[in-house]
Design a protein around this motif. Structure first.
Motif, mmCIF file in Angstrom:
data_model
loop_
_atom_site.group_PDB
_atom_site.id
_atom_site.type_symbol
_atom_site.label_atom_id
_atom_site.label_comp_id
_atom_site.label_asym_id
_atom_site.label_seq_id
_atom_site.Cartn_x
_atom_site.Cartn_y
_atom_site.Cartn_z
ATOM 1 N N ASP A 27 -24.942 -13.406 48.050
ATOM 2 C CA ASP A 27 -24.298 -13.583 46.732
ATOM 3 C C ASP A 27 -22.907 -13.204 46.387
ATOM 4 N N LEU A 28 -22.172 -12.899 47.316
ATOM 5 C CA LEU A 28 -20.691 -12.344 46.751
ATOM 6 C C LEU A 28 -19.710 -13.480 46.987
ATOM 7 N N ASP A 29 -18.931 -13.373 45.817
ATOM 8 C CA ASP A 29 -17.643 -14.265 45.876
ATOM 9 C C ASP A 29 -16.569 -13.913 46.831
ATOM 10 N N LEU A 30 -16.618 -12.499 46.841
ATOM 11 C CA LEU A 30 -15.493 -11.797 47.648
ATOM 12 C C LEU A 30 -15.818 -10.458 48.020
ATOM 13 N N VAL A 31 -15.378 -9.864 48.967
ATOM 14 C CA VAL A 31 -15.093 -8.253 49.124
ATOM 15 C C VAL A 31 -13.913 -7.789 48.783
ATOM 16 N N VAL A 32 -13.865 -6.752 47.983
ATOM 17 C CA VAL A 32 -12.549 -6.054 47.400
ATOM 18 C C VAL A 32 -12.537 -4.757 48.380
ATOM 19 N N HIS A 33 -11.739 -4.236 49.214
ATOM 20 C CA HIS A 33 -11.656 -3.366 49.890
ATOM 21 C C HIS A 33 -10.354 -2.571 49.453
ATOM 22 N N LEU A 34 -10.493 -1.218 49.060
ATOM 23 C CA LEU A 34 -9.453 -0.655 48.088
ATOM 24 C C LEU A 34 -8.932 0.634 49.112
ATOM 25 N N LEU A 63 -8.520 -7.223 35.958
ATOM 26 C CA LEU A 63 -9.003 -6.135 37.125
ATOM 27 C C LEU A 63 -7.731 -5.702 37.844
ATOM 28 N N VAL A 64 -7.881 -4.266 38.185
ATOM 29 C CA VAL A 64 -6.798 -3.739 39.038
ATOM 30 C C VAL A 64 -7.570 -3.112 40.097
ATOM 31 N N GLY A 65 -7.065 -3.529 41.459
ATOM 32 C CA GLY A 65 -7.418 -2.948 42.740
ATOM 33 C C GLY A 65 -6.594 -1.738 42.902
ATOM 34 N N ASN A 66 -7.044 -0.474 42.684
ATOM 35 C CA ASN A 66 -6.174 0.816 42.358
ATOM 36 C C ASN A 66 -6.674 1.553 43.617
ATOM 37 N N PRO A 67 -5.717 2.037 44.455
ATOM 38 C CA PRO A 67 -6.166 2.756 45.680
ATOM 39 C C PRO A 67 -6.501 4.263 45.095
ATOM 40 N N VAL A 68 -5.873 5.003 44.191
ATOM 41 C CA VAL A 68 -6.267 6.339 43.696
ATOM 42 C C VAL A 68 -6.451 6.267 42.418
ATOM 43 N N MET A 69 -7.208 7.222 41.902
ATOM 44 C CA MET A 69 -7.735 7.441 40.548
ATOM 45 C C MET A 69 -6.433 7.644 39.406
ATOM 46 N N ILE A 70 -6.877 6.643 38.577
ATOM 47 C CA ILE A 70 -5.939 6.756 37.180
ATOM 48 C C ILE A 70 -6.344 7.580 36.132
ATOM 49 N N SER A 71 -7.718 7.755 36.018
ATOM 50 C CA SER A 71 -8.301 8.504 34.791
ATOM 51 C C SER A 71 -7.689 10.097 34.933
ATOM 52 N N THR A 96 -7.320 -5.976 25.903
ATOM 53 C CA THR A 96 -8.833 -5.685 26.078
ATOM 54 C C THR A 96 -9.308 -6.048 27.418
ATOM 55 N N ASP A 97 -10.292 -5.232 27.864
ATOM 56 C CA ASP A 97 -11.173 -5.930 29.120
ATOM 57 C C ASP A 97 -10.249 -5.547 30.373
ATOM 58 N N ALA A 98 -9.510 -4.435 30.377
ATOM 59 C CA ALA A 98 -8.835 -3.991 31.438
ATOM 60 C C ALA A 98 -9.833 -3.094 32.158
ATOM 61 N N VAL A 99 -10.025 -3.340 33.372
ATOM 62 C CA VAL A 99 -11.013 -2.498 34.500
ATOM 63 C C VAL A 99 -10.193 -2.098 35.731
ATOM 64 N N PHE A 100 -10.092 -1.009 35.929
ATOM 65 C CA PHE A 100 -9.382 -0.353 37.119
ATOM 66 C C PHE A 100 -10.455 -0.041 38.271
ATOM 67 N N LEU A 101 -10.394 -0.766 39.363
ATOM 68 C CA LEU A 101 -11.438 -0.500 40.425
ATOM 69 C C LEU A 101 -10.686 0.335 41.456
ATOM 70 N N THR A 102 -11.171 1.406 41.678
ATOM 71 C CA THR A 102 -10.742 2.519 42.520
ATOM 72 C C THR A 102 -11.752 3.150 43.798
ATOM 73 N N GLY A 103 -10.814 3.565 44.784
ATOM 74 C CA GLY A 103 -11.700 3.928 45.903
ATOM 75 C C GLY A 103 -10.853 5.458 46.002
ATOM 76 N N ASP A 104 -10.792 5.862 47.277
ATOM 77 C CA ASP A 104 -10.266 6.976 47.837
ATOM 78 C C ASP A 104 -10.793 8.598 47.857
#
Length: 554
Positions: A179-186, A358-366, A423-431
């Motif tokens: 059911d996946l449209d894509l895979v995001v690897h951070l 959406l932002v593919g963000n390798p390290v946490m911004i919070s 509005t509706d800014a979402v940072f997606l993060t890994g690391d």
């Protein structure tokens, strides 16, 4: 991810299975029990992949071994032609594009084809041919037309997959979903260490090849090749297009523009040469529209529903601060993104043509402050997890390798969101080898009173790399619970935190909201481990808030 120091990398630890009361199990199948894909031939032993989907094109990838001399990193073997086909059916009765690409030892016998002239929002199947042999079949999907309304977008979100620390069972479960449209690897798609330097507690589950730290081009090529012989990784690459960025371990731990923590000029040679080797191998072996000398950061669009801006937070950054109390942290010109990439990010966040940014963000911004009142071993464990260069100080930044170490640039991003009413800014993060759901405070100092948030950050845990319980040597969901409670108490914008689990996340976007489900593995060292739904958090459209969802995605 900030790995432990060289002494602690070699420290023996032991594994405990991850469990959780009230969690629903996803049935486990055998390794590589996913479709499409299939048995890998001697010519196509590294599988197939696709990436960076556009409305009319998608990047296709494979690697060929045309004869026994053409081993990865060898610089040997003949130059060969590789045919490719794209069809609208898995049986290839309706082939819509085909062509031929040449490859050889100069690019390690890898093949990257930009298949153009495709239709938007369409599922395709693709394959390659070389010397009478046909590759496994891959499935991919183009992005919707730029101005198309999109009812739903669903993607996997993954990070930090250390082959020495476990099996890539998370990838197998994702490949089986369908059911996946894509895979995001951070980032941290692979790790640079030699066997015994960074693994699963006291066990090297699968030793790295070559049996040394990656430094030269041949080393990076061989390590990429080893990872891509994993059947579960091959299955997920063949199941959906990937959108990737690197973090530090694709080159060396805690990399910055002029060096890395895990790099010594005398022993390892010039940093510029090592980084160039890492980036060349990445360009060759990953399904990404990137070539050495270009920019990895880029933006993809999915109709009017969303854009996805992928960042590179290693190539341009200033060196990490020497401590969380370093006065250099307050310098207004300190950069993690570099001026051009920062402007690229700000422009994308201000795009009025799409809903979700959406932002593919390798390290946490919070912003995260180190908590008060922890026992000394817990303090040591967190310090080791994030590789703090000095003992942590309560109230000081938690991890200066993240945006916490570059507060002026983070303030520019958060201020941009606030001042423009975005509005509706979402940072997606890994690391960080842990799961988080955070609101992004307009002002961290006043947030506890005002509660004003300008965006949301959702952090996936590691696929296999060590978490806090692994460092502490404790069973999951025991000692870490106290630490999590303390972090959330001192950082009220942190709404969810899991320091212990390994697994993956699935994110779904609709006009009404965004939801991320977290799944955890029962045992990363078991190739047959189950994936267990852990929790779900939702971002209602237009709110910049994160709240616990009623249940997992259907």
């Amino acid at each position: 991810m900030n790995a432990p120091s060289h002494l602690t990398r070699r420290r023996a630890l032991q594994l405990a299975a991850a469990t959780g009361a009230g969690m629903a199990a996803v049935a486990a199948t055998g390794p590589a029990a996913a479709s499409p894909g299939g048995p890998t031939s001697s010519v196509f032993r590294h599988g197939v992949a696709s990436g960076d989907p556009l409305p009319d094109a998608v990047l296709l990838w494979t690697r060929v071994t045309p004869d026994p001399t053409a081993t990865p990193g060898s610089g040997a073997g003949p130059r060969v032609d590789v045919g490719w086909e794209v069809a609208t059916d898995p049986g290839f009765r309706r082939v819509v594009r085909r062509g031929t690409s040449s490859t050889g030892p100069a690019r390690d016998h890898t093949v990257k084809v930009d298949a153009v002239g495709l239709s938007p929002a369409t599922t395709y199947w693709y394959r390659f041919r070389c010397r009478g042999t046909t590759s496994p079949v891959g499935r991919t999907r183009t992005a919707p037309a730029v101005d198309a309304p999109v009812a739903r977008l669903r993607m996997a979100v993954v990070s930090c997959a250390n082959l020495q620390a476990g099996w890539f069972t998370a990838y197998r479960h994702l490949a089986a979903r369908g059911d996946l449209d894509l895979v995001v690897h951070l980032g941290d798609y692979l790790y640079e260490y030699a066997p015994g330097e960074y693994q699963a507690r006291d066990v090297v589950v699968r030793p790295h090849d070559p049996a040394r730290e990656m430094v030269a081009l041949a080393d990076y090529r061989r390590r990429h090749a080893q990872y891509k012989t994993d059947p579960d990784l091959q299955a997920l690459h063949a199941a959906a297009p990937w959108v990737v960025t690197w973090d530090d371990h694709e080159s060396a731990n805690d990399a910055w523009s002029g060096g890395a923590e895990n790099h010594t000029e005398g022993a390892d040679g010039a940093w510029t040469a090592r980084r160039a080797a890492a980036q060349q191998a990445y360009a060759e072996w990953m399904p990404v529209r990137y070539e050495p000398g270009g920019s990895l950061y880029r933006r993809l669009r999915f109709g009017r529903l969303a854009t996805l801006s992928m960042l590179d937070l290693r190539t341009y950054r200033d060196q990490q601060a020497s401590s969380p109390l370093d006065p250099e942290l307050s310098a207004p010109d300190r950069t993690i993104a570099g001026p051009e990439q920062l402007q690229f990010l700000l422009d994308g966040l201000a795009d009025p043509q799409v809903q979700w940014k959406l932002v593919g963000n390798p390290v946490m911004i919070s912003p995260v402050r180190f908590p008060n009142g922890l026992e000394s071993r817990a303090v040591e464990g967190i310090a080791e997890l994030v590789d703090l260069p000095v003992p942590p100080v309560a109230g000081a930044p938690y991890n200066v390798d993240q945006w916490d170490g570059y507060p002026a640039e983070r303030a520019a991003v958060l201020g941009h969101l606030r001042d423009r009413g975005i509005t509706d800014a979402v940072f997606l993060t890994g690391d960080i080898h842990s799961g988080w759901a955070c609101e992004l405070p307009a002002d961290p100092l006043t947030y506890p009173v005002t509660g004003v948030s300008v965006g949301v950050e959702l952090v996936c845990t590691s696929v296999t790399s060590d978490n806090l319980d692994d460092i502490l040597g404790t069973p999951p969901r025991t000692a870490s619970l106290t630490v999590e409670t303390a972090v959330k108490a001192d950082n009220p914008h942190v709404k969810y935190l899991d320091f212990d689990s390994h697994g993956f996340s699935v994110l779904e976007l609709t006009e009404e909201g965004a939801q991320m489900d977290w799944f955890v593995l029962t045992d990363r060292t078991d190739p047959h481990a189950a994936a267990v739904w852990s929790t779900s958090w939702r971002v209602p459209a237009g709110t910049a808030r994160v709240e616990r969802a009623a249940g997992r995605l259907a």
